[in-house]
Scaffold this active site. Structure first.
Site, PDB file in Angstrom:
ATOM      1  N   ASP B  10      -0.840 -22.636   2.748  1.00 38.00           N
ATOM      2  CA  ASP B  10      -0.731 -21.601   2.128  1.00 38.00           C
ATOM      3  C   ASP B  10      -1.658 -20.645   2.731  1.00 38.00           C
ATOM      4  O   ASP B  10      -2.904 -20.828   2.574  1.00 38.00           O
ATOM      5  CB  ASP B  10      -1.236 -21.662   0.412  1.00 38.00           C
ATOM      6  CG  ASP B  10      -0.902 -20.848  -0.529  1.00 38.00           C
ATOM      7  OD1 ASP B  10      -0.199 -19.865  -0.057  1.00 38.00           O
ATOM      8  OD2 ASP B  10      -0.775 -20.758  -1.641  1.00 38.00           O
ATOM      9  N   ASP B 105       4.377 -16.485   3.235  1.00 36.14           N
ATOM     10  CA  ASP B 105       2.757 -16.862   3.329  1.00 36.14           C
ATOM     11  C   ASP B 105       2.736 -18.416   3.000  1.00 36.14           C
ATOM     12  O   ASP B 105       1.423 -18.797   2.806  1.00 36.14           O
ATOM     13  CB  ASP B 105       1.935 -16.142   2.448  1.00 36.14           C
ATOM     14  CG  ASP B 105       2.469 -16.262   1.205  1.00 36.14           C
ATOM     15  OD1 ASP B 105       3.213 -16.740   0.579  1.00 36.14           O
ATOM     16  OD2 ASP B 105       1.407 -15.668   0.269  1.00 36.14           O
ATOM     17  N   GLU B 106       3.595 -19.282   2.980  1.00 32.86           N
ATOM     18  CA  GLU B 106       3.506 -20.809   2.793  1.00 32.86           C
ATOM     19  C   GLU B 106       4.623 -21.540   3.509  1.00 32.86           C
ATOM     20  O   GLU B 106       5.916 -20.974   3.499  1.00 32.86           O
ATOM     21  CB  GLU B 106       3.175 -21.086   1.372  1.00 32.86           C
ATOM     22  CG  GLU B 106       4.528 -20.617   0.450  1.00 32.86           C
ATOM     23  CD  GLU B 106       4.207 -20.957  -1.044  1.00 32.86           C
ATOM     24  OE1 GLU B 106       3.723 -22.108  -1.495  1.00 32.86           O
ATOM     25  OE2 GLU B 106       4.342 -19.876  -2.016  1.00 32.86           O
TER      26      GLU B 106
END
Lengths: 84, 415
Positions: B10, B105-106
């Site tokens: 993350d 974003d992950e």
């Protein structure tokens, strides 16, 4: 921080080295700005045209966004973030 | 069978972190990426400094500005974040064959074949974090577990710049006192229902009689109990294994509430064009068109229709959406408009598209437009109705630059 949008053509001296493009200095409004630091770079695509973007710092605290059009070899100053 | 080892990576305050990297003077300041003219947008990312004032992703910019008047608001540059995300994924693929991004974003990584012991797991996690920091100057948090659910919970336990490994024998302990609202997939409505049953923690949910949960929630009752037990999916899929999308939609929030339907319909047409192009790209067709309208005061209305034929063309989608609009529009100022096409199926070989002569002509026009867009960009050609939409800006947040073409053709009124 105030951001000004410009989208103006500029002249740039850049280094193409080891598959990487790095702007060294640019001429805008009759003044030459030496690039002291590239804070970041990214690429965008419009159709078949690829644009390389750079967030760069020159003498002052302001940050300039430059872009390079791979199809037309045109450099633009896209905007400036005015600090302070 | 040996447990799988799933990493959840993350990126910390991703959009804000990128902007702070590109504008170093912003470091240490409350930075908000999001918002928009007149405080109408939402916060997409708040820096950790801004979070100290209570700012959160998804919060309205208006509320954020009230909580933290000194916050620095920046316009999101999604194309920039997507490109940097793509580079980070490339870094992750140096470490794992199976990498599945779940958002910009992950991502999940299957490391089952690479590491076994806790020491090896930690070493590898640190290596990945270092690689991302060295190449992108961005900080990531890594959570590790035997499945995706546990890995995600683990990454949320120690942020920013953290690493947490939850081995199977620790899961029950960690989950026991966790509020049910923190469990992935448990929304506010489910949480309220669970609290009415006296269930406030994952431990209580895990111990609750399954037959009662089944009676109240149906199949979802079984699923939330499994979540509370820390049981989840342990498959990390590569792009070609991902299932097809179930629906495709786009929406737009206006910079000011609109009382005049003309620009609103212009924007609706643009949204239908985008949906149709995605359908064609994915070779999908859909049968249900749904319109979303949000009036002033955040009153949202959905209105959908199942069609006799499957659709893929923007004119057909727009014609349906316009009828739906006329049926529910009550002349109150509109804040947001959206369109969604669902009940999707593959277009190839389904024989579901109506191929009457006008339909064929429409498809030829669309394909020609698609080719122009492929070559010159998404804004190269569009329906003239889109010119009503004067508030549009380029993706970078800057006005359209000179190299962008602006070819328009007359609006085509299909069947």
């Amino acid at each position: 921080m105030k951001t000004e949008k410009l989208c103006e053509r500029i002249e740039v001296i850049a280094l193409f080295q080891k598959g990487k493009l790095s702007p060294i200095k640019f001429r805008w409004k009759g003044r030459t700005h030496r690039i002291h630091r590239i804070h970041g770079d990214w690429a965008t695509q419009e159709g078949i045209t690829r644009f390389h973007h750079f967030a760069v710092a020159s003498d002052g605290p302001d940050i300039y966004e430059l872009s390079y059009n791979e199809s037309t070899y045109v450099w633009q100053i896209e905007g400036i973030s005015l600090i302070g | 069978m040996r447990n799988k080892i799933i990493f959840h990576i993350d990126m910390d305050q991703f959009f804000a972190a990128i902007e702070m990297r590109h504008h170093p003077h912003l470091k240490g300041k409350p930075v908000v990426v999001g918002g928009g003219p007149g405080d109408r947008g939402i916060v997409t990312t708040a820096s950790y400094e801004a979070r100290r004032y209570g700012l959160r992703s998804g919060m309205s910019a208006y509320q954020a500005r009230r909580l933290c008047p000194q916050a620095i608001f920046l316009t999101p540059n999604i194309h920039k974040y997507v490109d940097i995300s793509r580079r980070i994924l490339q870094r992750m693929r140096e470490f794992a064959e199976r990498v599945e991004p779940t958002s910009v974003d992950e991502a999940y990584l299957d490391m089952s074949d690479r590491v076994q012991t806790p020491a090896e797991i930690e070493q590898l996690a640190m290596k990945i974090k270092r690689r991302i920091l060295q190449t992108e100057r961005l900080i990531a948090t890594v959570g590790v577990g035997a499945n995706r659910l546990v890995a995600k919970i683990a990454s949320g336990m120690n942020k920013p710049d953290g690493f947490t490994f939850l081995p199977p024998d620790r899961v029950i302990d960690v989950f026991r006192d966790m509020p049910v609202g923190d469990l992935h997939g448990v929304g506010r409505a489910t949480q309220a229902q669970l609290e009415r049953l006296g269930i406030r923690t994952a431990g209580q949910l895990a111990a609750y009689p399954l037959d009662i949960l089944r009676r109240i929630f149906g199949k979802w009752g079984e699923e939330i109990r499994q979540i509370a037990l820390g049981q989840g999916q342990d498959t990390v899929m590569v792009p070609e294994e991902l299932p097809d999308e179930k629906s495709m939609g786009h929406e737009h929030t206006f910079s000011q509430d609109l009382s005049n339907p003309a620009p609103l319909l212009g924007r609706l047409h643009l949204l239908c064009e985008r949906v149709a192009r995605r359908l064609r790209d994915a070779d999908m067709i859909g049968q249900v068109v749904t319109l979303k309208l949000r009036y002033q005061g955040f009153i949202t209305r959905f209105h959908g229709r199942k069609l006799k034929d499957y659709v893929q063309h923007e004119t057909v989608i727009y014609n349906v959406a316009r009828i739906l609009f006329q049926e529910i529009y009550d002349h109150r100022p509109v804040r947001l408009v959206g369109v969604n096409v669902s009940n999707l199926t593959s277009a190839s070989g389904s024989g579901q598209l109506t191929l009457f002569p006008t339909g064929l002509r429409l498809m030829k026009i669309s394909k020609a437009c698609d080719q122009i867009k492929d070559r010159l960009g998404e804004k190269a050609i569009g329906y003239a109705s889109g010119i009503y939409d004067t508030g549009s800006r380029s993706s970078s947040g800057y006005p359209r630059s000179s190299h962008r073409k602006n070819l328009l053709y007359r609006p085509f009124h299909g069947p």
